[in-house]
Design a protein around this motif. Sequence first.
Motif, PDB file in Angstrom:
ATOM      1  N   TYR A   4       4.212  57.369  45.571  1.00 42.79           N
ATOM      2  CA  TYR A   4       3.214  56.440  46.088  1.00 42.79           C
ATOM      3  C   TYR A   4       3.253  55.096  45.367  1.00 42.79           C
ATOM      4  O   TYR A   4       2.851  54.072  45.918  1.00 42.79           O
ATOM      5  N   LEU A  38       4.017  65.796  54.378  1.00 43.58           N
ATOM      6  CA  LEU A  38       2.944  64.842  54.668  1.00 43.58           C
ATOM      7  C   LEU A  38       3.073  64.338  56.105  1.00 43.58           C
ATOM      8  O   LEU A  38       2.990  63.149  56.375  1.00 43.58           O
ATOM      9  N   GLY A  41      -2.223  64.174  59.568  1.00 42.17           N
ATOM     10  CA  GLY A  41      -3.358  63.566  58.890  1.00 42.17           C
ATOM     11  C   GLY A  41      -4.007  64.520  57.910  1.00 42.17           C
ATOM     12  O   GLY A  41      -4.434  64.122  56.816  1.00 42.17           O
ATOM     13  N   LEU A  49      -1.947  64.664  54.746  1.00 40.23           N
ATOM     14  CA  LEU A  49      -2.049  63.406  54.001  1.00 40.23           C
ATOM     15  C   LEU A  49      -3.340  63.341  53.199  1.00 40.23           C
ATOM     16  O   LEU A  49      -3.339  62.984  52.021  1.00 40.23           O
ATOM     17  N   PHE A  50      -4.453  63.710  53.842  1.00 36.02           N
ATOM     18  CA  PHE A  50      -5.726  63.650  53.115  1.00 36.02           C
ATOM     19  C   PHE A  50      -5.808  64.765  52.080  1.00 36.02           C
ATOM     20  O   PHE A  50      -6.349  64.556  50.975  1.00 36.02           O
ATOM     21  N   ALA A  59      -4.022  63.641  49.053  1.00 36.29           N
ATOM     22  CA  ALA A  59      -4.808  62.631  48.348  1.00 36.29           C
ATOM     23  C   ALA A  59      -5.969  63.269  47.599  1.00 36.29           C
ATOM     24  O   ALA A  59      -6.285  62.891  46.466  1.00 36.29           O
ATOM     25  N   TYR A  63     -13.257  62.177  46.397  1.00 39.30           N
ATOM     26  CA  TYR A  63     -12.346  62.824  47.343  1.00 39.30           C
ATOM     27  C   TYR A  63     -12.615  64.321  47.427  1.00 39.30           C
ATOM     28  O   TYR A  63     -12.576  64.916  48.503  1.00 39.30           O
ATOM     29  N   SER A  98       1.020  60.015  61.156  1.00 35.29           N
ATOM     30  CA  SER A  98       1.807  60.079  59.920  1.00 35.29           C
ATOM     31  C   SER A  98       2.850  58.967  59.868  1.00 35.29           C
ATOM     32  O   SER A  98       3.147  58.425  58.801  1.00 35.29           O
ATOM     33  N   VAL A 109       1.009  55.688  58.993  1.00 35.47           N
ATOM     34  CA  VAL A 109       0.718  55.643  57.557  1.00 35.47           C
ATOM     35  C   VAL A 109       1.991  55.317  56.774  1.00 35.47           C
ATOM     36  O   VAL A 109       1.965  54.516  55.825  1.00 35.47           O
ATOM     37  N   LYS A 132       2.267  52.172  54.261  1.00 36.80           N
ATOM     38  CA  LYS A 132       2.511  52.364  52.831  1.00 36.80           C
ATOM     39  C   LYS A 132       3.866  51.795  52.401  1.00 36.80           C
ATOM     40  O   LYS A 132       4.059  51.464  51.237  1.00 36.80           O
ATOM     41  N   SER A 138      -5.166  58.131  52.423  1.00 36.20           N
ATOM     42  CA  SER A 138      -4.007  58.900  51.962  1.00 36.20           C
ATOM     43  C   SER A 138      -3.485  58.356  50.639  1.00 36.20           C
ATOM     44  O   SER A 138      -2.544  58.897  50.070  1.00 36.20           O
ATOM     45  N   SER A 139      -4.128  57.270  50.152  1.00 38.31           N
ATOM     46  CA  SER A 139      -3.635  56.590  48.949  1.00 38.31           C
ATOM     47  C   SER A 139      -4.618  56.623  47.791  1.00 38.31           C
ATOM     48  O   SER A 139      -4.360  56.013  46.756  1.00 38.31           O
TER      49      SER A 139
END
Length: 745
Positions: free
Chosen positions: A43, A95, A98, A101-102, A105, A136, A313, A316, A320, A358-359
């Motif tokens: 990331y 990933l 969605g 991804l979450f 994170a 989160y 995805s 995203v 990113k 996701s970040s």
Amino acid sequence: MSKTTITETTLTELIENSPRLRNVKQKLSKHKHGSREYYQALYSNLVLAKSANYKEYIRQQSVPLPGTDHVKGFSAIYRNSISPEKLVSAIDSNLNTGYKLFSMAADIFADNDCLGERVYDKSTGKWSDHYVWESYKQVQKRSRDLGAGIISLVNGRRNKPFDSTDFIVAIMSTNCKEWILTDLACQTFSLANTSLYTTLGEETSEYIMNLTESPVLVVQSSNLLKVLSYVPQLKNLTTLISIDDLSDSELRNINENFLDGVKLFTLKQVERIGSLLKLDPIPPTPDSLYTISFTSGTTGMPKGVELSHKHLSSAVAFGKSNFDLPSVELTKTKQHYELCFLPLAHILQRELTAISLSSGFGCGFMHIPDPSYLTECLRILKPTIMGVVPRILTKMESGIKNSLNSDEVSMITKNIAHNILDAKLSRFQSRGGPDDSLINSFVYHKILIDKIRHQLGFDNLEIMIIGSAPVSNETLMFMRSCLDIGIKQGYGLTETFAGLCIAETYERDVGSCGAPGVCCEIRLKSVPAMGYDAEKELKGEILTRGPQSVIQYYKNPDATKAAIDKEGWFSTGDIGFIDKKGRIHIIDRVKNFFKLAQGEYIAPEKIENSYLSNCPEITQIFIHGNSLETFLVAIIGIEPASLLETLSSHYGVKMKGLFPEELVNRINSDRALKVKVLTLLNRNVSKLQGFEKVHNIHVGIEPLKIEDDNITPSFKVKRNKCAKFFEDEIKRMYKEGSLIKSNKL
């Protein structure tokens, strides 16, 4: 048309196999693939252009694929120069939805601020001067409980098994924490959702609810009364969920007296039910339907764009790999923050929020969904990234200029400020990249830039994303100079899950929308009727294909067939130009053209974009013409402060202290003043031919409004509706005649 094969990959596979990205590969090799440490390192190194040879990338951002330039009527196929062989569909195979991804994170950034809001204190009658956050870890728990509650309640009322995921969750709400919780709840249990704009009329909301056969609507209490009036027309609705708390008596009253066959719950009730049931998640696959995003059509009812988790995805991954934010260690904050400002029913904000969540970013919401409170919230949140539309940017530009030129500011201070801005502008025009000079850091920032940033709440802002409409190069360069930030102008559609291409942050020659991202490919199609040749001039209708592009419209095979060909190419309807660096410039719109009395063809969107891109004094424009008249007229939205400054500097017109409404009335009633305004605007669009320039205007502060059905929620002009709504003003302008016929165009 000859067939070309699309081979897909992930960003991690691209990094592993591309010699241009060997530096990132080396950094990742220190960690086991799939570990938390691996993804943390990934990331931090995902901006592909910066990981490759950046100077080389800037010179050639997209490239034509060999052997694809021989099809008559089409350009070659263009792909991002970093990944010309394959298109990216996800960050990593782990990933690709969605939900994943979450979940990743929430694992990596468990204690980070996730969703934040300002809280109302009933005892003082004031909103908090700080944001209250849920982490989160907390948001993940709440969204799972909410999802379990929704799926059990809805299926129970439909007499379906608890694990049935064959229904669509509708959301009608302004941006708030609960909107995101509902979206994450749907992802957790493979439920598709759709969003209703709170500004849409009853007819459109009914249409969407009945088309999707949605049995459940999550709604803010402020919209509840409106919804109750047409609940009897919603054939499939069984469950209403109020985002806001309601008392037991309010719930009982509504359920007993206003609802028949439909039950109203509060979101907290549904969440509590889900927490007791403790249902296991039902994770989606990449092919699972994520959302049906209804395009705000300029004619007729909106079309529903089916967007899968694969679309999400890849969107995203696109974001990113392009958003070059500094690592948190180099910032003033413990993490990055975003103000969720644009409507979440708008696909651009969905993309930005998905990237943020996701970040490990914190997403804050405005306490009141009104742009007049924007600066107040920005000063409290101090975001590091933000998405805006051009009219917000031009208002900020006007406010800054107005403040710098105020009578309260001494002449010495004005001169210093203008000298700094001129120096910054000269620097950005002469070379690209951020300004790392000592004079910028220790002089310009201390004297001017930090003060402007603080006033706007941009103390920590690193990147601003611009989309939805054109913005003038002058505005882009001015805002970049006075804020010393990266501004990225992008292009995309609902059908491409927003961003399809995006400009590099500190390019010297601003104005393009950048190269196509690594998740799509594009080609141009000639439009002979409008004089665009894709083969010889690289100008034509933009076609796109790949992991980000729509496959079909919801229950609308005719629209699908009209927009998507047998090879999967989606026709955007936008006319683009590809420059020598491989960047896209939007220059026109297909089909929206008509003929004037003298036989000249007019492309109104091209003309509107030209005025908007070159005249920071205006925020809106609707061009009108017909075959019985020889010239064009326009309804124009003005930025009062900016227009007053321009009139003063060019004509010495002094109207200080006028309220915006007074200025509008003065222009519309004073022919000589209106001529001055029109002459100023037409000077800025010198590339337009004489018959393409506007000959008369009617101005307002914001004449085109969503609630009047003149524009769509994504700010596209509804031409037929505008022509009818402004019928009297248009007749008056034609009766008054051309204001500039005697002037040279």
